[in-house]
Enzyme design. Structure first.
Site, PDB file in Angstrom:
ATOM      1  CG  ASP A  35     -10.090   0.304  -1.297  1.00 22.05           C
ATOM      2  OD1 ASP A  35      -9.514   1.117  -0.556  1.00 22.05           O
ATOM      3  OD2 ASP A  35     -10.965   0.651  -2.150  1.00 22.05           O
ATOM      4  CB  VAL A  53     -13.863   2.806   4.554  1.00 22.36           C
ATOM      5  CG1 VAL A  53     -13.165   1.539   4.113  1.00 22.36           C
ATOM      6  CG2 VAL A  53     -14.834   2.516   5.680  1.00 22.36           C
ATOM      7  CB  THR A  75      -8.278   5.149  13.800  1.00 20.64           C
ATOM      8  OG1 THR A  75      -7.899   4.495  12.582  1.00 20.64           O
ATOM      9  CG2 THR A  75      -7.628   4.473  14.985  1.00 20.64           C
ATOM     10  NE  ARG A  94     -15.023  11.329  10.119  1.00 23.57           N
ATOM     11  CZ  ARG A  94     -13.741  11.698  10.227  1.00 23.57           C
ATOM     12  NH1 ARG A  94     -12.901  10.967  10.934  1.00 23.57           N
ATOM     13  NH2 ARG A  94     -13.303  12.808   9.658  1.00 23.57           N
ATOM     14  CG  ASP A 124      -9.113   7.981  17.714  1.00 24.89           C
ATOM     15  OD1 ASP A 124      -8.859   8.473  18.839  1.00 24.89           O
ATOM     16  OD2 ASP A 124      -8.943   8.595  16.642  1.00 24.89           O
ATOM     17  CD  GLU A 175     -16.059  12.269  16.747  1.00 29.56           C
ATOM     18  OE1 GLU A 175     -14.943  11.869  17.089  1.00 29.56           O
ATOM     19  OE2 GLU A 175     -16.386  12.447  15.556  1.00 29.56           O
ATOM     20  CG  HIS A 185     -11.836  11.983  16.130  1.00 25.34           C
ATOM     21  ND1 HIS A 185     -13.034  12.120  15.470  1.00 25.34           N
ATOM     22  CD2 HIS A 185     -10.890  11.849  15.151  1.00 25.34           C
ATOM     23  CE1 HIS A 185     -12.833  12.087  14.160  1.00 25.34           C
ATOM     24  NE2 HIS A 185     -11.528  11.920  13.944  1.00 25.34           N
TER      25      HIS A 185
HETATM   26  P1  NAD Z   1      -8.570   7.503   1.513  1.00 23.23           P
HETATM   27  O1  NAD Z   1      -9.654   8.153   0.720  1.00 23.23           O
HETATM   28  O2  NAD Z   1      -7.166   7.643   1.062  1.00 23.23           O
HETATM   29  O3  NAD Z   1      -8.880   5.927   1.621  1.00 23.23           O
HETATM   30  C1  NAD Z   1     -10.158   5.430   1.888  1.00 23.23           C
HETATM   31  C2  NAD Z   1     -10.279   4.125   1.097  1.00 23.23           C
HETATM   32  O4  NAD Z   1     -11.497   3.488   1.477  1.00 23.23           O
HETATM   33  C3  NAD Z   1     -10.345   4.332  -0.428  1.00 23.23           C
HETATM   34  O5  NAD Z   1      -9.310   3.618  -1.042  1.00 23.23           O
HETATM   35  C4  NAD Z   1     -11.713   3.809  -0.819  1.00 23.23           C
HETATM   36  O6  NAD Z   1     -11.712   3.158  -2.067  1.00 23.23           O
HETATM   37  C5  NAD Z   1     -12.012   2.840   0.317  1.00 23.23           C
HETATM   38  N1  NAD Z   1     -13.411   2.546   0.559  1.00 23.23           N
HETATM   39  C6  NAD Z   1     -14.446   3.415   0.611  1.00 23.23           C
HETATM   40  N2  NAD Z   1     -15.585   2.750   0.942  1.00 23.23           N
HETATM   41  C7  NAD Z   1     -15.237   1.450   1.109  1.00 23.23           C
HETATM   42  C8  NAD Z   1     -15.962   0.300   1.488  1.00 23.23           C
HETATM   43  N3  NAD Z   1     -17.285   0.337   1.738  1.00 23.23           N
HETATM   44  N4  NAD Z   1     -15.291  -0.859   1.573  1.00 23.23           N
HETATM   45  C9  NAD Z   1     -13.974  -0.929   1.308  1.00 23.23           C
HETATM   46  N5  NAD Z   1     -13.232   0.138   0.940  1.00 23.23           N
HETATM   47  C10 NAD Z   1     -13.870   1.316   0.864  1.00 23.23           C
HETATM   48  O7  NAD Z   1      -8.751   8.006   2.992  1.00 23.23           O
HETATM   49  P2  NAD Z   1      -7.684   7.917   4.165  1.00 23.23           P
HETATM   50  O8  NAD Z   1      -6.815   9.106   4.137  1.00 23.23           O
HETATM   51  O9  NAD Z   1      -7.083   6.577   4.171  1.00 23.23           O
HETATM   52  O10 NAD Z   1      -8.647   8.112   5.431  1.00 23.23           O
HETATM   53  C11 NAD Z   1      -9.650   7.176   5.735  1.00 23.23           C
HETATM   54  C12 NAD Z   1     -10.571   7.758   6.770  1.00 23.23           C
HETATM   55  O11 NAD Z   1      -9.877   7.889   8.005  1.00 23.23           O
HETATM   56  C13 NAD Z   1     -11.037   9.197   6.475  1.00 23.23           C
HETATM   57  O12 NAD Z   1     -12.148   9.222   5.627  1.00 23.23           O
HETATM   58  C14 NAD Z   1     -11.394   9.713   7.834  1.00 23.23           C
HETATM   59  O13 NAD Z   1     -12.741   9.459   8.088  1.00 23.23           O
HETATM   60  C15 NAD Z   1     -10.540   8.879   8.777  1.00 23.23           C
HETATM   61  N6  NAD Z   1      -9.517   9.651   9.499  1.00 23.23           N
HETATM   62  C16 NAD Z   1      -9.522   9.622  10.855  1.00 23.23           C
HETATM   63  C17 NAD Z   1      -8.553  10.310  11.563  1.00 23.23           C
HETATM   64  C18 NAD Z   1      -8.516  10.299  13.069  1.00 23.23           C
HETATM   65  O14 NAD Z   1      -7.891  11.178  13.670  1.00 23.23           O
HETATM   66  N7  NAD Z   1      -9.139   9.343  13.742  1.00 23.23           N
HETATM   67  C19 NAD Z   1      -7.593  11.056  10.870  1.00 23.23           C
HETATM   68  C20 NAD Z   1      -7.625  11.076   9.480  1.00 23.23           C
HETATM   69  C21 NAD Z   1      -8.592  10.356   8.803  1.00 23.23           C
HETATM   70  C1  COI Z   2      -9.725  13.696   9.778  1.00 24.76           C
HETATM   71  O1  COI Z   2      -8.724  14.309   9.390  1.00 24.76           O
HETATM   72  O2  COI Z   2     -10.608  13.308   8.995  1.00 24.76           O
HETATM   73  C2  COI Z   2      -9.919  13.423  11.194  1.00 24.76           C
HETATM   74  O3  COI Z   2     -10.653  12.517  11.532  1.00 24.76           O
HETATM   75  C3  COI Z   2      -9.283  14.308  12.206  1.00 24.76           C
HETATM   76  C4  COI Z   2     -10.395  14.970  12.988  1.00 24.76           C
HETATM   77  C5  COI Z   2      -9.953  15.474  14.301  1.00 24.76           C
HETATM   78  C6  COI Z   2     -11.180  15.952  12.210  1.00 24.76           C
END
Ligand code: NAD
Ligand code: COI
Length: 332
Positions: A176, A207, A234, A236, A260, A265, A297
């Site tokens: 991280d 991330v 999962t 982006r 995912d 997208e 997604h």
């Molecule tokens: P979060 O902010 O808690 O954690 C993200 C982490 O990534 C942070 O600790 C940050 O320091 C780290 N980071 C940022 N850039 C980095 C890099 N270049 N290298 C290494 N570490 C880096 O976020 P989260 O709740 O864990 O969610 C992460 C991502 O998951 C969200 O931003 C969202 O895009 C995605 N997400 C997807 C779904 C889905 O349905 N597929 C659902 C929820 C979230």
């Molecule tokens: C998020 O919560 O960031 C997600 O990727 C869920 C999405 C369907 C908007």
């Protein structure tokens, strides 16, 4: 007091309506369509809007919100990469997200994908669908407890994902770029992405999809992974250079991938909405590979998550109405 919510699914509608029963002071307006600069007029007179979509929140939307005196956008999800924050600031629109609606649900989904890839389920399903049962029987799987899992991003979701993989017997590494907490005893934190990739048989991304993270996994970085590694995204779509991933899968350097969140997208979304076949060549090529699992997604989608998304978004709007402060504001 009035609140208007956009992008409301049938499932969410029931949760909104149940919430409304305990908040008789709030008049809720529920709109199925995604929020746009055109339909935001439906929210006139509201204290703010709640929204859920993967499409853009752009300058035209924020200009219109300012004109309608709608000061708050409370999104019902985590990721904020689709928001033009500079424009929101210009028009004095405040924004909240739901930072932790159910990271455990997403972590479980990642483990589900990992086990499917390790046991070669995308290949098995394709072979069974064409009655090639002998060929399916010949596929040898791998065991999770023999793998080194590399978790990129050790935030809400990355931490829970790492923990689950550890509990299932895998060796777990994490990287991280901004984590300053202690290193858990059961995991190794690595100082950079290349060192993590060089040791990971399975890499999973957690991330944000901000511009600086575009193509975190590109041709150069993918080449650092050990032979026969697996990739799971999962987070982006823009984190992976999809043509480079496809090339690594085709050459046999990588053994499989679960995607995912697909890079284009946004571009395939109109076809998705209209229930039309998806013609995008990159999507077609990726999803046709026998060792690739594509899902639309849905890592977030559990009963727990949906309730929290709705309730926390509404809680932000109510907090703003009461004291002018959002509970979980975001500015980037
Ligand atoms: P979060 O902010 O808690 O954690 C993200 C982490 O990534 C942070 O600790 C940050 O320091 C780290 N980071 C940022 N850039 C980095 C890099 N270049 N290298 C290494 N570490 C880096 O976020 P989260 O709740 O864990 O969610 C992460 C991502 O998951 C969200 O931003 C969202 O895009 C995605 N997400 C997807 C779904 C889905 O349905 N597929 C659902 C929820 C979230
Ligand atoms: C998020 O919560 O960031 C997600 O990727 C869920 C999405 C369907 C908007």
């Amino acid at each position: 007091m009035k609140i208007t919510a956009f992008g409301v699914s049938q499932e969410e509608r029931l949760i909104f309506e149940k919430w409304a029963q305990t908040h008789p002071e709030v008049e809720l307006r529920l709109v199925t369509e995604w929020l746009t600069a055109t339909n935001v007029t439906l929210a006139a007179g509201s204290i703010g809007v709640s929204a859920f979509q993967t499409g853009q929140y752009d300058a035209a939307l924020f200009e219109k919100m300012a004109a309608l005196a709608l000061p708050v956008l409370a999104i019902r999800n985590v990721g904020t990469d689709n928001i033009d924050f500079a424009a929101a600031a210009r028009y004095k629109i405040q924004i909240s997200n739901v930072p932790s609606y159910s990271p455990a649900g997403i972590a479980e989904y990642v483990v589900t994908l990992a086990l499917q890839l390790l046991r070669r389920m995308p290949e098995v399903e394709r072979l069974v669908a064409t009655d090639q049962l002998l060929a399916a029987r010949a596929l040898t799987g791998r065991e999770l407890s023999q793998q080194t899992v590399g978790v990129v991003g050790f935030g809400h979701i990355g931490q829970l994902t790492a923990k689950l993989f550890h509990q299932m017997g895998a060796r777990v590494l994490a990287f991280d770029a901004y984590y300053h907490g202690a290193e858990p005893t059961w995991l190794r934190l690595l100082p950079d992405l290349p060192s993590l990739l060089a040791e990971s048989n399975l890499v999973t991304l957690h991330v944000p999809g901000v511009a600086a993270n575009r193509y975190l996994l590109n041709a150069t970085n993918l080449a650092l992974l050990p032979e026969q590694a697996l990739v799971i995204n999962t987070a982006r779509g823009n984190l992976i250079e999809t043509p480079a991933l496809i090339a690594a899968l085709r050459s046999g350097a990588l053994a499989g991938a679960a995607i995912d969140t697909f890079e284009l997208e946004d571009q395939i979304e109109p076809a998705v909405q209209q229930r039309q076949p998806i013609s995008d060549p990159l999507y077609r090529e990726l999803s046709a590979l026998p060792n690739v699992l594509v899902t639309p997604h849905i890592a977030y989608h559990t009963n727990v998550a949906v309730v929290n998304m709705v309730q926390d978004s509404l809680a932000n709007l109510l907090a703003y109405a009461c004291n002018g402060q959002l509970q979980t504001p975001v500015t980037r």
